[in-house]
Design a protein around this motif. Structure first.
Motif, mmCIF file in Angstrom:
data_model
loop_
_atom_site.group_PDB
_atom_site.id
_atom_site.type_symbol
_atom_site.label_atom_id
_atom_site.label_comp_id
_atom_site.label_asym_id
_atom_site.label_seq_id
_atom_site.Cartn_x
_atom_site.Cartn_y
_atom_site.Cartn_z
ATOM 1 N N VAL A 137 0.868 -1.188 0.000
ATOM 2 C CA VAL A 137 0.000 0.000 0.000
ATOM 3 C C VAL A 137 0.899 1.230 0.000
ATOM 4 C CG1 VAL A 137 -1.688 1.331 1.305
ATOM 5 C CG2 VAL A 137 -1.890 -1.155 1.204
ATOM 6 N N LYS A 138 0.564 2.202 -0.869
ATOM 7 C CA LYS A 138 1.362 3.424 -0.956
ATOM 8 C C LYS A 138 0.500 4.567 -1.476
ATOM 9 C CE LYS A 138 5.612 5.241 -3.029
ATOM 10 N NZ LYS A 138 6.745 4.935 -3.942
ATOM 11 N N ASP A 139 0.522 5.680 -0.778
ATOM 12 C CA ASP A 139 -0.170 6.895 -1.207
ATOM 13 C C ASP A 139 -1.638 6.652 -1.561
ATOM 14 O OD1 ASP A 139 2.263 8.233 -0.933
ATOM 15 O OD2 ASP A 139 2.830 7.853 -3.023
ATOM 16 N N GLY A 140 -2.325 5.877 -0.733
ATOM 17 C CA GLY A 140 -3.754 5.640 -0.933
ATOM 18 C C GLY A 140 -4.098 4.652 -2.037
ATOM 19 N N ARG A 141 -3.075 3.995 -2.576
ATOM 20 C CA ARG A 141 -3.284 2.967 -3.597
ATOM 21 C C ARG A 141 -2.809 1.613 -3.074
ATOM 22 N NH1 ARG A 141 -0.790 5.159 -9.296
ATOM 23 N NH2 ARG A 141 -2.715 5.992 -10.210
ATOM 24 N N ALA A 142 -3.396 0.539 -3.585
ATOM 25 C CA ALA A 142 -2.995 -0.811 -3.189
ATOM 26 C C ALA A 142 -2.458 -1.581 -4.394
ATOM 27 C CB ALA A 142 -4.183 -1.551 -2.580
ATOM 28 N N PHE A 143 -1.391 -2.321 -4.158
ATOM 29 C CA PHE A 143 -0.810 -3.227 -5.156
ATOM 30 C C PHE A 143 -1.338 -4.613 -4.808
ATOM 31 C CE2 PHE A 143 3.335 -5.322 -6.740
ATOM 32 C CZ PHE A 143 2.874 -5.385 -8.049
ATOM 33 N N VAL A 144 -2.139 -5.191 -5.697
ATOM 34 C CA VAL A 144 -2.900 -6.393 -5.361
ATOM 35 C C VAL A 144 -2.636 -7.525 -6.354
ATOM 36 C CG1 VAL A 144 -5.238 -7.320 -4.983
ATOM 37 C CG2 VAL A 144 -4.714 -4.956 -4.344
ATOM 38 N N GLU A 145 -2.537 -8.730 -5.808
ATOM 39 C CA GLU A 145 -2.438 -9.948 -6.628
ATOM 40 C C GLU A 145 -3.827 -10.567 -6.746
ATOM 41 O OE1 GLU A 145 0.604 -13.398 -6.069
ATOM 42 O OE2 GLU A 145 -1.209 -13.979 -4.968
ATOM 43 N N PHE A 146 -4.222 -10.887 -7.972
ATOM 44 C CA PHE A 146 -5.514 -11.530 -8.222
ATOM 45 C C PHE A 146 -5.283 -12.905 -8.854
ATOM 46 C CE2 PHE A 146 -6.709 -7.008 -8.340
ATOM 47 C CZ PHE A 146 -7.866 -7.008 -7.574
ATOM 48 N N ARG A 147 -6.042 -13.883 -8.391
ATOM 49 C CA ARG A 147 -6.010 -15.221 -8.985
ATOM 50 C C ARG A 147 -7.451 -15.622 -9.342
ATOM 51 N NH1 ARG A 147 -1.216 -18.165 -8.315
ATOM 52 N NH2 ARG A 147 0.346 -17.155 -6.989
ATOM 53 N N PRO A 148 -7.864 -15.335 -10.578
ATOM 54 C CA PRO A 148 -9.245 -15.653 -10.981
ATOM 55 C C PRO A 148 -9.471 -17.154 -11.087
ATOM 56 C CG PRO A 148 -7.988 -14.874 -12.865
ATOM 57 C CD PRO A 148 -7.103 -14.694 -11.667
ATOM 58 N N GLU A 149 -10.576 -17.608 -10.530
ATOM 59 C CA GLU A 149 -10.940 -19.033 -10.620
ATOM 60 C C GLU A 149 -11.862 -19.294 -11.809
ATOM 61 O OE1 GLU A 149 -12.514 -20.208 -6.834
ATOM 62 O OE2 GLU A 149 -10.825 -19.333 -5.730
ATOM 63 N N THR A 150 -12.435 -18.227 -12.347
ATOM 64 C CA THR A 150 -13.265 -18.312 -13.556
ATOM 65 C C THR A 150 -12.687 -17.306 -14.555
ATOM 66 O OG1 THR A 150 -14.779 -16.722 -12.520
ATOM 67 C CG2 THR A 150 -15.385 -19.060 -12.413
ATOM 68 N N GLY A 151 -13.194 -17.318 -15.775
ATOM 69 C CA GLY A 151 -12.610 -16.460 -16.807
ATOM 70 C C GLY A 151 -13.631 -15.583 -17.505
ATOM 71 N N ARG A 152 -14.384 -14.813 -16.749
ATOM 72 C CA ARG A 152 -15.412 -13.945 -17.338
ATOM 73 C C ARG A 152 -14.796 -12.664 -17.921
ATOM 74 N NH1 ARG A 152 -18.309 -18.284 -17.440
ATOM 75 N NH2 ARG A 152 -18.985 -19.000 -15.377
ATOM 76 N N THR A 153 -15.472 -12.102 -18.884
ATOM 77 C CA THR A 153 -15.055 -10.834 -19.473
ATOM 78 C C THR A 153 -14.972 -9.746 -18.398
ATOM 79 O OG1 THR A 153 -16.112 -11.407 -21.572
ATOM 80 C CG2 THR A 153 -15.653 -9.077 -21.192
ATOM 81 N N HIS A 154 -13.845 -9.020 -18.356
ATOM 82 C CA HIS A 154 -13.622 -7.899 -17.430
ATOM 83 C C HIS A 154 -13.718 -8.336 -15.962
ATOM 84 C CE1 HIS A 154 -14.918 -4.687 -20.642
ATOM 85 N NE2 HIS A 154 -13.919 -5.456 -21.046
ATOM 86 N N GLN A 155 -13.525 -9.618 -15.688
ATOM 87 C CA GLN A 155 -13.762 -10.134 -14.334
ATOM 88 C C GLN A 155 -12.965 -9.400 -13.256
ATOM 89 O OE1 GLN A 155 -13.980 -14.407 -13.759
ATOM 90 N NE2 GLN A 155 -12.775 -14.296 -11.892
ATOM 91 N N ILE A 156 -11.668 -9.296 -13.427
ATOM 92 C CA ILE A 156 -10.852 -8.664 -12.391
ATOM 93 C C ILE A 156 -11.205 -7.189 -12.254
ATOM 94 C CG2 ILE A 156 -8.491 -7.968 -11.804
ATOM 95 C CD1 ILE A 156 -7.582 -10.645 -12.978
ATOM 96 N N ARG A 157 -11.445 -6.530 -13.373
ATOM 97 C CA ARG A 157 -11.741 -5.095 -13.347
ATOM 98 C C ARG A 157 -13.044 -4.809 -12.596
ATOM 99 N NH1 ARG A 157 -11.165 -3.932 -19.633
ATOM 100 N NH2 ARG A 157 -11.775 -1.822 -19.010
ATOM 101 N N VAL A 158 -14.081 -5.633 -12.807
ATOM 102 C CA VAL A 158 -15.355 -5.431 -12.118
ATOM 103 C C VAL A 158 -15.264 -5.890 -10.669
ATOM 104 C CG1 VAL A 158 -17.818 -5.972 -12.117
ATOM 105 C CG2 VAL A 158 -16.615 -5.690 -14.284
ATOM 106 N N HIS A 159 -14.571 -6.991 -10.418
ATOM 107 C CA HIS A 159 -14.420 -7.466 -9.045
ATOM 108 C C HIS A 159 -13.625 -6.470 -8.197
ATOM 109 C CE1 HIS A 159 -15.430 -12.043 -9.493
ATOM 110 N NE2 HIS A 159 -16.470 -11.240 -9.675
#
Length: 215
Positions: A137-159
């Motif tokens: 976390v830095k300056d109000g932003r978070a650096f995040v790792e995502f591991r999608p279990e499904t493959g929907r369109t725009h999944q990570i962006r909407v989640h």
């Protein structure tokens, strides 16, 4: 251009580190896409490789290409059966509550004449699950790792937006689009029956370093 971005290569498959800004499918305006580079990715084969899955235009990182129709069908099946492991890295405009968890939010496509189409969470949508973990976390932003279990369109962006309350930095649809989109497909593992799995890791792009987040 893309021949020097190969992360994995054998007789069945190629994994490239797709640059941000390059669409996988040809745009309607006829501008450059992955298709324009396929002729330079044959590596001795007459047949051009073919994309097995999709990455959004502004998302960089691991993209799997098949080298023949039989391999394409087999690799596509691995995606459809949920056997492929994917790891993404993103910078979010905000900091989620907690340090890790799983977002279980079904997604549905909605559209309007004014705003065009987008994906959103809806109980009647297709099942969508994403595991996440805050790395920094830095300056109000978070650096995040995502591991999608499904493959929907725009999944990570909407989640990220609807599940964690913080859009991906620079997202032109779900965020403010005021900087380069900070979403990267960092790792891909595709199991294959009777063969070693396809494994590839794409290095973190320079735009993440400029935003203050390193590997």
């Amino acid at each position: 251009m893309l021949a020097n971005k190969v992360l994995f290569l054998d007789g069945e498959a190629i994994v490239i580190d797709k640059p941000a800004g390059l669409p996988v499918d040809p745009p309607r305006d006829g501008s450059i896409s992955l298709e324009n580079h396929l002729g330079g990715l044959t590596f001795g084969f007459k047949r051009w490789p073919q994309a097995v899955h999709r990455l959004d235009r502004d998302t960089s990182g691991c993209l799997l290409l098949s080298r023949n129709p039989k391999a394409h069908a087999k690799l596509q099946q691995a995606f459809e059966q949920g056997l492929v492991q994917k790891r993404y890295l993103a910078v979010l405009e905000g900091v989620p509550e907690g340090e890790e968890g799983v977002i279980d939010l079904p997604l549905i496509k909605v559209s309007s004449a004014e705003a065009g189409w987008r994906m959103t969470g809806d109980a009647t949508g297709k099942a969508s699950r994403t595991a996440w973990r805050v790395l920094a976390v830095k300056d109000g932003r978070a650096f995040v790792e995502f591991r999608p279990e499904t493959g929907r369109t725009h999944q990570i962006r909407v989640h990220a937006l609807e599940g964690l309350g913080a859009p991906v930095a620079g997202d032109p649809i779900y965020g403010n689009g005021e900087c380069e989109t900070l979403l990267h497909a960092a790792e891909l593992i595709v199991p294959r029956a009777g063969k070693e799995p396809i494994t590839a890791e794409a290095p973190l792009p320079e735009r993440f370093m400029k935003a203050g987040f390193g590997a």
